[in-house]
Design an enzyme around this catalytic site. Structure first.
Site, PDB file in Angstrom:
ATOM      1  N   GLU A  48      44.401  55.016 -25.549  1.00 35.88           N
ATOM      2  CA  GLU A  48      45.568  55.715 -26.083  1.00 35.88           C
ATOM      3  C   GLU A  48      45.272  56.333 -27.455  1.00 35.88           C
ATOM      4  O   GLU A  48      45.717  57.436 -27.747  1.00 35.88           O
ATOM      5  CB  GLU A  48      46.778  54.775 -26.153  1.00 35.88           C
ATOM      6  N   TYR A 131      55.386  56.546 -29.010  1.00 38.99           N
ATOM      7  CA  TYR A 131      54.740  56.778 -27.718  1.00 38.99           C
ATOM      8  C   TYR A 131      53.661  55.719 -27.447  1.00 38.99           C
ATOM      9  O   TYR A 131      53.634  55.089 -26.381  1.00 38.99           O
ATOM     10  CB  TYR A 131      54.120  58.188 -27.610  1.00 38.99           C
ATOM     11  N   ASP A 149      55.480  61.154 -24.362  1.00 40.30           N
ATOM     12  CA  ASP A 149      54.581  62.007 -25.141  1.00 40.30           C
ATOM     13  C   ASP A 149      54.981  63.468 -24.899  1.00 40.30           C
ATOM     14  O   ASP A 149      56.012  63.724 -24.259  1.00 40.30           O
ATOM     15  CB  ASP A 149      53.106  61.732 -24.775  1.00 40.30           C
TER      16      ASP A 149
END
Ligand code: SF4
Length: 232
Positions: A48, A131, A149
């Site tokens: 991520e 997010y 996102d």
């Protein structure tokens, strides 16, 4: 995507049909990406951080190398800043590497080297925004929480609000909509969050949405309104 406020929104009437079509498409079209094969919180977290500002193909190249060098939070926490920067070299935006390093030290010191599983705790860590907190909670711990996102926000705006342009949408409203949509079962929520992101990355792309190829077009406010012969 920042979460500014969390108004409650009712689940849209077409939500069930949307989810059904989305998950059926995901089952046949999803890309096989290394971070989708794991639920290891550290590995999900690294992916991520890398994906925040870098394309999937580039991350796929650097991700295994970084994990080989720093296979867990502990090894990353003990690394020298220079070594972390070297392993990140080529991905750019080094603030992400610095934040990831600080996070590893923080979690090792304060959380016994175990990443928290709740978005409210994750968001307190360095470099983690709304997010990333939602993504780690969902993709590593299978929590039934939203993760919005820019790809997801675009799909939600077009699909449920009929907004296909730059008109500003309240982030809080989008997060509330995503929260109303996300399935209650963690495994299904994992798939839903991955699938809606994938739809935004492959079909409902920013400049020219590929409505004719889109699996959710029959229930999409924007897609239905576009000419049937539109190719872009
Ligand atoms: S039909 Fe078009 S606008 Fe609607 S979600 Fe699909 S690609 Fe996006």
């Amino acid at each position: 995507m920042g979460r500014t406020s969390t108004p409650r929104v009712r689940k849209p009437a077409n939500a069930q049909a949307f989810t059904r079509k989305l998950l059926a498409w995901w089952a046949r079209a999803a890309r096989d990406l290394p971070w989708r094969r794991t639920r290891d919180p550290y590995r999900v977290l690294v992916s991520e951080f890398m994906l925040q500002q870098t394309q999937v193909s580039r991350v796929a190249e650097y991700y295994p190398r970084f994990l080989e060098r720093f296979p867990d939070l502990d090894s990353l926490a003990r690394a020298r800043p220079r070594a972390v920067r070297e392993a990140w070299d080529g991905l750019g935006y080094y603030a992400r590497a610095r934040n990831l390093h600080s996070l590893a030290k923080d979690v090792t010191r304060r959380h016994d080297a175990t990443l928290p599983s709740e978005p409210d705790e994750l968001i307190k860590l360095p470099g983690v925004g709304p997010y990333t907190a939602g993504a780690v909670a969902s993709f590593a711990y299978e929590k039934p929480v939203p993760a919005v996102d820019t790809n997801v926000a675009r799909v939600l705006r077009r699909m449920f609000l009929g907004i296909n342009g730059k008109r500003k949408t309240d982030d809080g409203r989008l997060w509330a909509l995503a929260a109303a949509l996300v399935p209650k079962s963690g495994k299904r929520a994992w798939k839903f969050n991955q699938a809606i992101m994938e739809l935004g990355a492959l079909i409902c792309v920013a400049r020219k949405p590929r409505c004719p190829q889109c699996p959710v077009r029959p229930v999409c406010r924007t897609g239905k309104a576009r000419r049937t012969d539109a190719t872009g």
